[in-house]
Scaffold this motif. Structure first.
Motif, PDB file in Angstrom:
ATOM      1  N   LEU A  22       4.812   9.723  -9.825  1.00 33.93           N
ATOM      2  CA  LEU A  22       4.242   9.722 -11.152  1.00 33.93           C
ATOM      3  C   LEU A  22       3.540  11.200 -11.225  1.00 33.93           C
ATOM      4  CD1 LEU A  22       3.046   6.194 -11.806  1.00 33.93           C
ATOM      5  CD2 LEU A  22       5.045   7.316 -12.692  1.00 33.93           C
ATOM      6  N   ALA A  23       2.847  11.773 -10.461  1.00 31.73           N
ATOM      7  CA  ALA A  23       2.103  13.020 -10.227  1.00 31.73           C
ATOM      8  C   ALA A  23       3.038  14.102 -10.325  1.00 31.73           C
ATOM      9  CB  ALA A  23       1.105  12.901  -8.997  1.00 31.73           C
ATOM     10  N   ASN A  24       4.288  13.902  -9.836  1.00 33.53           N
ATOM     11  CA  ASN A  24       5.104  15.138  -9.807  1.00 33.53           C
ATOM     12  C   ASN A  24       6.570  14.574  -9.871  1.00 33.53           C
ATOM     13  OD1 ASN A  24       6.528  17.287  -9.739  1.00 33.53           O
ATOM     14  ND2 ASN A  24       5.991  18.050  -7.568  1.00 33.53           N
ATOM     15  N   PRO A  25       7.083  14.331 -11.103  1.00 37.81           N
ATOM     16  CA  PRO A  25       8.286  13.582 -11.332  1.00 37.81           C
ATOM     17  C   PRO A  25       9.636  14.404 -10.902  1.00 37.81           C
ATOM     18  CG  PRO A  25       7.475  14.294 -13.328  1.00 37.81           C
ATOM     19  CD  PRO A  25       6.497  14.557 -12.347  1.00 37.81           C
ATOM     20  N   HIS A  26       9.571  15.382 -10.456  1.00 36.53           N
ATOM     21  CA  HIS A  26      10.723  16.420 -10.120  1.00 36.53           C
ATOM     22  C   HIS A  26      10.754  16.409  -8.528  1.00 36.53           C
ATOM     23  CE1 HIS A  26      11.857  17.287 -14.152  1.00 36.53           C
ATOM     24  NE2 HIS A  26      10.649  17.780 -14.275  1.00 36.53           N
ATOM     25  N   ALA A  27       9.690  15.987  -7.890  1.00 35.13           N
ATOM     26  CA  ALA A  27       9.539  16.141  -6.336  1.00 35.13           C
ATOM     27  C   ALA A  27      10.396  15.246  -5.787  1.00 35.13           C
ATOM     28  CB  ALA A  27       8.179  15.788  -6.135  1.00 35.13           C
ATOM     29  N   ALA A  28      10.563  13.957  -6.350  1.00 33.68           N
ATOM     30  CA  ALA A  28      11.531  12.941  -6.000  1.00 33.68           C
ATOM     31  C   ALA A  28      13.049  13.300  -6.066  1.00 33.68           C
ATOM     32  CB  ALA A  28      11.341  11.599  -6.584  1.00 33.68           C
ATOM     33  N   GLU A  29      13.485  14.260  -7.033  1.00 38.04           N
ATOM     34  CA  GLU A  29      14.845  14.700  -7.166  1.00 38.04           C
ATOM     35  C   GLU A  29      15.323  15.619  -5.946  1.00 38.04           C
ATOM     36  OE1 GLU A  29      14.666  15.216 -11.670  1.00 38.04           O
ATOM     37  OE2 GLU A  29      14.519  16.834 -10.513  1.00 38.04           O
ATOM     38  N   THR A  30      16.573  15.089  -5.466  1.00 43.81           N
ATOM     39  CA  THR A  30      17.110  16.030  -4.429  1.00 43.81           C
ATOM     40  C   THR A  30      18.099  16.883  -4.768  1.00 43.81           C
ATOM     41  OG1 THR A  30      18.908  14.260  -4.130  1.00 43.81           O
ATOM     42  CG2 THR A  30      17.039  14.109  -2.481  1.00 43.81           C
ATOM     43  N   ILE A  31      17.818  18.141  -4.703  1.00 45.27           N
ATOM     44  CA  ILE A  31      18.625  19.431  -4.999  1.00 45.27           C
ATOM     45  C   ILE A  31      19.415  19.906  -3.834  1.00 45.27           C
ATOM     46  CG2 ILE A  31      18.344  21.615  -5.886  1.00 45.27           C
ATOM     47  CD1 ILE A  31      15.640  20.737  -7.300  1.00 45.27           C
ATOM     48  N   ASP A  32      20.709  20.138  -4.277  1.00 47.07           N
ATOM     49  CA  ASP A  32      21.654  20.664  -3.264  1.00 47.07           C
ATOM     50  C   ASP A  32      21.623  22.167  -3.422  1.00 47.07           C
ATOM     51  OD1 ASP A  32      23.613  21.639  -1.930  1.00 47.07           O
ATOM     52  OD2 ASP A  32      25.538  20.523  -2.978  1.00 47.07           O
ATOM     53  N   HIS A  33      20.570  22.736  -2.517  1.00 50.80           N
ATOM     54  CA  HIS A  33      20.335  23.937  -2.696  1.00 50.80           C
ATOM     55  C   HIS A  33      21.471  25.052  -2.292  1.00 50.80           C
ATOM     56  CE1 HIS A  33      16.055  23.526  -3.564  1.00 50.80           C
ATOM     57  NE2 HIS A  33      15.995  22.469  -2.655  1.00 50.80           N
ATOM     58  N   LEU A  60       0.852  -1.226  -0.048  1.00 49.00           N
ATOM     59  CA  LEU A  60      -0.084   0.223  -0.100  1.00 49.00           C
ATOM     60  C   LEU A  60       0.917   1.244   0.020  1.00 49.00           C
ATOM     61  CD1 LEU A  60      -2.759   1.585   0.344  1.00 49.00           C
ATOM     62  CD2 LEU A  60      -2.212   1.338   2.862  1.00 49.00           C
ATOM     63  N   ARG A  61       1.932   1.268   0.745  1.00 52.08           N
ATOM     64  CA  ARG A  61       2.853   2.453   1.156  1.00 52.08           C
ATOM     65  C   ARG A  61       3.497   2.648  -0.256  1.00 52.08           C
ATOM     66  NH1 ARG A  61       6.455   2.480   6.152  1.00 52.08           N
ATOM     67  NH2 ARG A  61       7.108   0.675   5.046  1.00 52.08           N
ATOM     68  N   ALA A  62       3.976   1.726  -0.721  1.00 47.73           N
ATOM     69  CA  ALA A  62       4.962   1.621  -2.033  1.00 47.73           C
ATOM     70  C   ALA A  62       4.001   2.123  -3.439  1.00 47.73           C
ATOM     71  CB  ALA A  62       5.361   0.267  -2.487  1.00 47.73           C
ATOM     72  N   ALA A  63       2.524   1.837  -3.411  1.00 46.45           N
ATOM     73  CA  ALA A  63       1.998   2.151  -4.358  1.00 46.45           C
ATOM     74  C   ALA A  63       1.583   3.680  -3.985  1.00 46.45           C
ATOM     75  CB  ALA A  63       0.552   1.319  -4.310  1.00 46.45           C
ATOM     76  N   HIS A  64       1.236   4.076  -2.856  1.00 48.59           N
ATOM     77  CA  HIS A  64       0.995   5.491  -2.689  1.00 48.59           C
ATOM     78  C   HIS A  64       2.280   6.403  -3.182  1.00 48.59           C
ATOM     79  CE1 HIS A  64      -0.596   9.194  -0.802  1.00 48.59           C
ATOM     80  NE2 HIS A  64       0.748   9.207   0.004  1.00 48.59           N
ATOM     81  N   MET A  65       3.443   5.975  -2.566  1.00 46.43           N
ATOM     82  CA  MET A  65       4.484   6.565  -3.021  1.00 46.43           C
ATOM     83  C   MET A  65       4.791   6.804  -4.465  1.00 46.43           C
ATOM     84  SD  MET A  65       5.859   7.433  -0.061  1.00 46.43           S
ATOM     85  CE  MET A  65       7.635   7.661  -0.150  1.00 46.43           C
ATOM     86  N   ALA A  66       4.614   5.683  -5.131  1.00 42.85           N
ATOM     87  CA  ALA A  66       4.793   5.718  -6.659  1.00 42.85           C
ATOM     88  C   ALA A  66       3.760   6.530  -7.372  1.00 42.85           C
ATOM     89  CB  ALA A  66       4.442   4.254  -7.396  1.00 42.85           C
ATOM     90  N   GLY A  67       2.446   6.770  -6.804  1.00 42.66           N
ATOM     91  CA  GLY A  67       1.692   7.561  -7.365  1.00 42.66           C
ATOM     92  C   GLY A  67       2.200   9.077  -7.316  1.00 42.66           C
ATOM     93  N   GLY A  68       2.759   9.305  -6.089  1.00 40.45           N
ATOM     94  CA  GLY A  68       3.138  10.693  -5.725  1.00 40.45           C
ATOM     95  C   GLY A  68       4.207  11.071  -6.735  1.00 40.45           C
TER      96      GLY A  68
END
Length: 183
Positions: free
Chosen positions: A62-73, A52-60
């Motif tokens: 897919l909805a925002n592909p750049h959100a999973a990227e870590t940026i060195d601000h 359930l958790r993996a499906a929810h995380m994957a949906g997130g």
């Protein structure tokens, strides 16, 4: 009469499962918190809570592909500080990581799929920096694989590729800075 579906929305499944586990008391041993979360997840059509958790995380993702990227601000901020209010590079950075990130701003400002002579590329690069050394910019862009050129040094062309997340962030911040200066 057909059965009506009633969705169950829970902000956090963990406290919900704890409360449910406290309520389950049929004289036998009470199920653990994890067992109840797995029961709820299976009831929702998943194999277990991890599914359930993996499906929810994957949906997130897919909805925002750049959100999973870590940026060195911090790196983006250090690089951004090298540019003036008009978005021009003030001086050649001494640190290699900052140099490379700053060069992405030059790469983004060059026209795509356009052949340019050395004189044309130098003229474009001069507009984007204040320390009057387009040769170091041009050579470094080529050595990092951001540009192609003929062996005789003619016909430069921007090489199309996806910039890293930090570069995309820097490019968008510089564009905002240039638009604000123009307005």
């Amino acid at each position: 009469m057909s059965k009506q579906t009633i969705p169950l929305v829970v902000e956090d499944i963990s406290p919900f499962a704890r409360a449910l586990a406290r309520q389950i008391d049929d004289g036998k041993e009470r199920p653990s918190h994890l067992s109840v979360m797995n029961m709820i997840s299976r009831a929702a059509g998943f194999r277990n809570f991890q599914h359930l958790r993996a499906a929810h995380m994957a949906g997130g993702r897919l909805a925002n592909p750049h959100a999973a990227e870590t940026i060195d601000h911090q790196l983006v901020e250090r690089s951004l500080n090298r540019f003036d209010s008009a978005g021009r590079l003030r001086q050649w950075p001494s640190r290699r990581k900052i140099q490379d990130l700053c060069l992405w701003a030059f790469w983004a400002a060059l026209p795509a799929r356009t052949l340019m002579s050395e004189r044309e590329i130098n003229a474009r690069l001069r507009e984007m920096h204040t320390f009057n050394d387009p040769a170091i910019l041009r050579r470094t862009l080529f050595s990092l694989g951001m540009m192609t050129r003929n062996p005789d040094g003619s016909d430069y062309c921007r090489k199309e590729q996806a910039p890293p997340p930090e570069a995309r962030e820097l490019i968008s911040l510089l564009e905002a800075r240039r638009r604000a200066k123009a307005a």
